[in-house]
Motif scaffolding. Sequence first.
Motif, PDB file in Angstrom:
ATOM      1  N   ARG A 140       0.793  -1.057  -0.128  1.00  0.00           N
ATOM      2  CA  ARG A 140      -0.045  -0.123   0.071  1.00  0.00           C
ATOM      3  C   ARG A 140       1.040   1.209  -0.040  1.00  0.00           C
ATOM      4  N   THR A 173     -11.613  14.144  -6.951  1.00  0.00           N
ATOM      5  CA  THR A 173     -10.438  13.182  -7.407  1.00  0.00           C
ATOM      6  C   THR A 173     -10.910  11.826  -6.805  1.00  0.00           C
ATOM      7  N   VAL A 174     -10.906  12.215  -5.369  1.00  0.00           N
ATOM      8  CA  VAL A 174     -11.110  10.873  -4.389  1.00  0.00           C
ATOM      9  C   VAL A 174     -12.546  10.293  -4.221  1.00  0.00           C
ATOM     10  N   CYS A 189      -3.711   3.556  -0.189  1.00  0.00           N
ATOM     11  CA  CYS A 189      -4.232   2.421  -1.330  1.00  0.00           C
ATOM     12  C   CYS A 189      -3.061   1.814  -2.033  1.00  0.00           C
ATOM     13  N   GLU A 190      -3.505   0.956  -3.114  1.00  0.00           N
ATOM     14  CA  GLU A 190      -2.553   0.271  -3.853  1.00  0.00           C
ATOM     15  C   GLU A 190      -1.850   1.193  -4.705  1.00  0.00           C
ATOM     16  N   GLU A 229      -1.223   1.515  -8.032  1.00  0.00           N
ATOM     17  CA  GLU A 229      -1.734   1.941  -9.292  1.00  0.00           C
ATOM     18  C   GLU A 229      -3.108   3.197  -9.002  1.00  0.00           C
ATOM     19  N   HIS A 230      -3.774   2.713  -7.821  1.00  0.00           N
ATOM     20  CA  HIS A 230      -4.729   3.845  -7.546  1.00  0.00           C
ATOM     21  C   HIS A 230      -3.829   5.284  -6.929  1.00  0.00           C
ATOM     22  N   ALA A 231      -2.723   4.776  -6.153  1.00  0.00           N
ATOM     23  CA  ALA A 231      -1.986   5.929  -5.651  1.00  0.00           C
ATOM     24  C   ALA A 231      -1.638   6.948  -6.762  1.00  0.00           C
ATOM     25  N   GLU A 232      -0.927   6.223  -7.934  1.00  0.00           N
ATOM     26  CA  GLU A 232      -0.552   7.075  -8.922  1.00  0.00           C
ATOM     27  C   GLU A 232      -1.455   7.734  -9.652  1.00  0.00           C
ATOM     28  N   PHE A 233      -2.653   7.101  -9.673  1.00  0.00           N
ATOM     29  CA  PHE A 233      -3.776   7.919 -10.450  1.00  0.00           C
ATOM     30  C   PHE A 233      -4.114   9.157  -9.741  1.00  0.00           C
ATOM     31  N   TYR A 234      -4.283   8.872  -8.304  1.00  0.00           N
ATOM     32  CA  TYR A 234      -4.805  10.344  -7.381  1.00  0.00           C
ATOM     33  C   TYR A 234      -3.613  11.105  -7.349  1.00  0.00           C
ATOM     34  N   THR A 245      -3.685  12.967 -10.880  1.00  0.00           N
ATOM     35  CA  THR A 245      -5.014  13.816 -11.019  1.00  0.00           C
ATOM     36  C   THR A 245      -4.813  14.953 -10.187  1.00  0.00           C
TER      37      THR A 245
END
Length: 96
Positions: A21, A44-45, A71-72, A74-79, A82
Amino acid sequence: MMATEVLNKPSNSTIRKHAPRYRVLLHNDDFNSMEHVVQTLIQTVAGMTQPQAVDIMMEAHFNGMSLVITCELEHAEFYCETLRSHGLSSTIEPDE
């Protein structure tokens, strides 16, 4: 008899390692309005409420940094991406 022995062994597939995480961090800056930061966090979240976004924004404002979400990767990079695309300062780090 061989098949019975195999069936009695615990299955390795039931032992799942949790994905590592990551913490998404928001850093304070001197150019975004508090309203913009709060709105960006809410947009965003998924599921973030206005009071939660205000708390995160205020913590970053007073302490220089705050935790947005854990979070994982992939999600962390997205957040993180963004938030950055909306002009905010954000980084991710492993959740140790």
